[in-house]
Design a protein around this motif. Sequence first.
Motif, PDB file in Angstrom:
ATOM      1  N   ALA A  81      33.879  33.980  39.302  1.00 18.62           N
ATOM      2  CA  ALA A  81      35.225  35.011  38.518  1.00 18.62           C
ATOM      3  C   ALA A  81      34.798  34.860  37.468  1.00 18.62           C
ATOM      4  CB  ALA A  81      35.971  34.614  39.063  1.00 18.62           C
ATOM      5  N   ARG A  82      34.596  33.852  36.702  1.00 22.31           N
ATOM      6  CA  ARG A  82      34.616  33.948  35.270  1.00 22.31           C
ATOM      7  C   ARG A  82      33.203  34.494  34.809  1.00 22.31           C
ATOM      8  NH1 ARG A  82      36.294  27.860  36.521  1.00 22.31           N
ATOM      9  NH2 ARG A  82      38.140  27.196  35.956  1.00 22.31           N
ATOM     10  N   HIS A  83      32.224  33.698  35.476  1.00 22.43           N
ATOM     11  CA  HIS A  83      31.205  34.845  34.829  1.00 22.43           C
ATOM     12  C   HIS A  83      31.236  35.927  34.634  1.00 22.43           C
ATOM     13  CE1 HIS A  83      26.849  34.278  33.873  1.00 22.43           C
ATOM     14  NE2 HIS A  83      26.299  35.542  35.005  1.00 22.43           N
ATOM     15  N   PHE A  84      31.720  36.608  35.110  1.00 20.05           N
ATOM     16  CA  PHE A  84      31.760  38.322  35.625  1.00 20.05           C
ATOM     17  C   PHE A  84      33.099  39.158  34.541  1.00 20.05           C
ATOM     18  CE2 PHE A  84      29.730  38.299  39.826  1.00 20.05           C
ATOM     19  CZ  PHE A  84      29.111  39.720  39.938  1.00 20.05           C
ATOM     20  N   ALA A  85      33.804  37.926  34.437  1.00 18.96           N
ATOM     21  CA  ALA A  85      35.164  38.742  33.529  1.00 18.96           C
ATOM     22  C   ALA A  85      33.895  37.798  31.939  1.00 18.96           C
ATOM     23  CB  ALA A  85      36.149  37.013  33.192  1.00 18.96           C
ATOM     24  N   ALA A  86      33.255  37.058  31.749  1.00 17.17           N
ATOM     25  CA  ALA A  86      32.939  36.718  30.658  1.00 17.17           C
ATOM     26  C   ALA A  86      32.074  37.620  30.260  1.00 17.17           C
ATOM     27  CB  ALA A  86      32.471  35.291  30.703  1.00 17.17           C
ATOM     28  N   ASN A  87      31.213  38.492  31.296  1.00 15.92           N
ATOM     29  CA  ASN A  87      30.204  39.943  30.992  1.00 15.92           C
ATOM     30  C   ASN A  87      30.851  41.020  31.151  1.00 15.92           C
ATOM     31  OD1 ASN A  87      27.321  38.334  31.042  1.00 15.92           O
ATOM     32  ND2 ASN A  87      28.691  36.808  32.105  1.00 15.92           N
ATOM     33  N   GLY A  88      32.234  40.747  30.495  1.00 18.68           N
ATOM     34  CA  GLY A  88      32.882  42.413  30.669  1.00 18.68           C
ATOM     35  C   GLY A  88      33.298  43.003  31.584  1.00 18.68           C
TER      36      GLY A  88
ATOM     37  N   SER B 165      35.884  44.059  34.749  1.00 18.39           N
ATOM     38  CA  SER B 165      36.998  43.531  35.472  1.00 18.39           C
ATOM     39  C   SER B 165      36.960  42.536  36.643  1.00 18.39           C
ATOM     40  CB  SER B 165      38.235  45.050  35.812  1.00 18.39           C
ATOM     41  OG  SER B 165      38.409  45.120  34.505  1.00 18.39           O
ATOM     42  N   VAL B 166      37.124  41.639  36.837  1.00 19.17           N
ATOM     43  CA  VAL B 166      37.527  40.803  38.557  1.00 19.17           C
ATOM     44  C   VAL B 166      39.547  41.250  39.072  1.00 19.17           C
ATOM     45  CG1 VAL B 166      36.799  38.447  39.637  1.00 19.17           C
ATOM     46  CG2 VAL B 166      35.401  39.768  37.009  1.00 19.17           C
ATOM     47  N   ILE B 167      38.961  42.054  40.503  1.00 22.68           N
ATOM     48  CA  ILE B 167      39.920  40.945  41.486  1.00 22.68           C
ATOM     49  C   ILE B 167      39.741  39.636  42.057  1.00 22.68           C
ATOM     50  CG2 ILE B 167      41.071  42.103  43.236  1.00 22.68           C
ATOM     51  CD1 ILE B 167      40.585  44.549  42.963  1.00 22.68           C
ATOM     52  N   ALA B 168      39.800  38.528  41.491  1.00 22.59           N
ATOM     53  CA  ALA B 168      39.707  37.234  42.092  1.00 22.59           C
ATOM     54  C   ALA B 168      40.563  36.780  43.129  1.00 22.59           C
ATOM     55  CB  ALA B 168      40.238  36.793  40.919  1.00 22.59           C
ATOM     56  N   THR B 169      39.981  37.000  44.237  1.00 20.89           N
ATOM     57  CA  THR B 169      40.528  36.794  45.615  1.00 20.89           C
ATOM     58  C   THR B 169      40.963  35.399  46.204  1.00 20.89           C
ATOM     59  OG1 THR B 169      39.878  37.809  47.417  1.00 20.89           O
ATOM     60  CG2 THR B 169      41.027  39.185  46.063  1.00 20.89           C
ATOM     61  N   MET B 170      41.898  34.828  46.311  1.00 24.11           N
ATOM     62  CA  MET B 170      42.144  33.772  47.741  1.00 24.11           C
ATOM     63  C   MET B 170      43.580  33.281  48.121  1.00 24.11           C
ATOM     64  SD  MET B 170      43.200  31.641  44.078  1.00 24.11           S
ATOM     65  CE  MET B 170      41.720  32.570  43.209  1.00 24.11           C
ATOM     66  N   ARG B 171      43.491  32.313  49.220  1.00 27.86           N
ATOM     67  CA  ARG B 171      45.047  32.697  49.859  1.00 27.86           C
ATOM     68  C   ARG B 171      46.012  32.567  48.758  1.00 27.86           C
ATOM     69  NH1 ARG B 171      43.060  29.744  55.576  1.00 27.86           N
ATOM     70  NH2 ARG B 171      41.773  31.188  56.227  1.00 27.86           N
TER      71      ARG B 171
ATOM     72  N   PRO C 134      47.059  32.447  45.594  1.00 26.53           N
ATOM     73  CA  PRO C 134      46.701  32.421  43.567  1.00 26.53           C
ATOM     74  C   PRO C 134      48.000  31.764  43.286  1.00 26.53           C
ATOM     75  CG  PRO C 134      47.524  34.902  45.122  1.00 26.53           C
ATOM     76  CD  PRO C 134      47.399  33.603  46.032  1.00 26.53           C
ATOM     77  N   ASP C 135      46.805  30.731  42.212  1.00 29.73           N
ATOM     78  CA  ASP C 135      47.587  30.000  41.254  1.00 29.73           C
ATOM     79  C   ASP C 135      47.535  30.226  39.866  1.00 29.73           C
ATOM     80  OD1 ASP C 135      44.760  29.430  40.450  1.00 29.73           O
ATOM     81  OD2 ASP C 135      45.026  27.548  41.784  1.00 29.73           O
ATOM     82  N   GLY C 136      47.499  31.163  39.479  1.00 28.23           N
ATOM     83  CA  GLY C 136      47.358  32.174  38.302  1.00 28.23           C
ATOM     84  C   GLY C 136      46.136  31.579  37.517  1.00 28.23           C
ATOM     85  N   ALA C 137      44.848  30.475  37.300  1.00 28.24           N
ATOM     86  CA  ALA C 137      44.275  29.793  36.980  1.00 28.24           C
ATOM     87  C   ALA C 137      43.490  30.440  36.225  1.00 28.24           C
ATOM     88  CB  ALA C 137      43.920  28.368  36.960  1.00 28.24           C
ATOM     89  N   LEU C 138      42.457  31.262  36.814  1.00 25.38           N
ATOM     90  CA  LEU C 138      41.769  32.447  36.500  1.00 25.38           C
ATOM     91  C   LEU C 138      42.778  33.456  35.729  1.00 25.38           C
ATOM     92  CD1 LEU C 138      39.811  32.724  39.626  1.00 25.38           C
ATOM     93  CD2 LEU C 138      38.722  31.629  36.900  1.00 25.38           C
ATOM     94  N   ALA C 139      43.606  34.026  35.809  1.00 29.36           N
ATOM     95  CA  ALA C 139      43.890  34.826  35.331  1.00 29.36           C
ATOM     96  C   ALA C 139      44.630  34.564  34.457  1.00 29.36           C
ATOM     97  CB  ALA C 139      45.347  35.427  36.145  1.00 29.36           C
TER      98      ALA C 139
ATOM     99  N   TYR D  62      41.570  34.073  31.534  1.00 32.43           N
ATOM    100  CA  TYR D  62      41.582  36.339  31.397  1.00 32.43           C
ATOM    101  C   TYR D  62      41.795  37.344  31.642  1.00 32.43           C
ATOM    102  CZ  TYR D  62      36.095  33.782  31.107  1.00 32.43           C
ATOM    103  OH  TYR D  62      35.485  33.170  30.812  1.00 32.43           O
ATOM    104  N   PRO D  63      43.159  37.182  30.797  1.00 29.57           N
ATOM    105  CA  PRO D  63      44.580  37.952  31.420  1.00 29.57           C
ATOM    106  C   PRO D  63      44.352  39.002  31.207  1.00 29.57           C
ATOM    107  CG  PRO D  63      44.928  36.709  28.875  1.00 29.57           C
ATOM    108  CD  PRO D  63      44.080  36.111  29.552  1.00 29.57           C
ATOM    109  N   GLU D  64      43.347  39.409  30.580  1.00 25.04           N
ATOM    110  CA  GLU D  64      42.977  41.060  30.620  1.00 25.04           C
ATOM    111  C   GLU D  64      41.749  41.353  31.606  1.00 25.04           C
ATOM    112  OE1 GLU D  64      44.355  43.144  28.492  1.00 25.04           O
ATOM    113  OE2 GLU D  64      46.069  41.780  27.357  1.00 25.04           O
ATOM    114  N   ARG D  65      41.285  40.305  32.085  1.00 19.86           N
ATOM    115  CA  ARG D  65      40.371  40.685  32.835  1.00 19.86           C
ATOM    116  C   ARG D  65      39.866  40.342  33.893  1.00 19.86           C
ATOM    117  NH1 ARG D  65      36.634  44.587  30.315  1.00 19.86           N
ATOM    118  NH2 ARG D  65      36.026  43.848  28.319  1.00 19.86           N
TER     119      ARG D  65
END
Length: 282
Positions: free
Chosen positions: A21-28, A30-36, A38-43, A46-49
Amino acid sequence: MTKTKTILITGCSSGLGKITARHFAANGWSVIATMRKPDGALAGEYPERILEAALDVADPASIEAAIQAGVDRFGGLDAVVNNAGITMVSVFEATPDEAIHRIFETNVFGTMNVIRQALPHLRRRGGGTIVNVSSGVGIAAVPLLSIYVASKQAVEGLTESLSYELESQNVRVKLIEPGAMLATNFVGTGMAASQAAPVPAGYQAYFDHALQSMVDYPFPSTAEQSVVEAIFDAAKDESDRLRYVVGPDVEEYARLRWSTSEEQYLAGMRALTGQTAWRGKA
């Protein structure tokens, strides 16, 4: 102006999914990062991505809700990475039905559930890409992982079949086959599995030997980053390529499977998995 693409990735709470998820966001992307849960860490990184969304691969309603949340936020869906998966080290005879069902529910039916929910959105977008993360054991089986092996070989067959079928919908389907990552974790996994599925007395000596063979794995651990980069490349790949073999162990599995005779393949795999040494002890 190049359109920003959106990808949904399952199993992002930790490990490979989180790094991907980080890699895709860093490369431009938009990522829907899913998990059972969510803890907000990834968002937060990369709040915009990145949009974190709750998703249980066994629950189609939660899958559709996560996809729709991403579509509402980013405007559409272009790609999916089926990364969520679980494993278990155990003797098949003593593996509880519940564990077997749980592994298939996540690794096989969960992958199917995500694909089925995503396809209408991909087709609405005019096409897209599905990337299924399998394993080296999808190519070559190893002992004490029979249920995991069966689930990953099911994913391999599903992926290849869909790669033909979904070409009609301009949807490409790719298969990532990573080698063992952080192989020493097999020790802890094996001990946990021996508690969840007690080893029958008649298997104990063999179980101990096979588990030690995992610990003494003759290949270096596959770097997570190399798997992430393969996933990223696959998501962008518009060619007919199906398989991305990642890691020295899987490269050897593939060579033995597809470039040697059946006898040479089996002899090679017995040596790599410690089976030859076990025969010498028996």
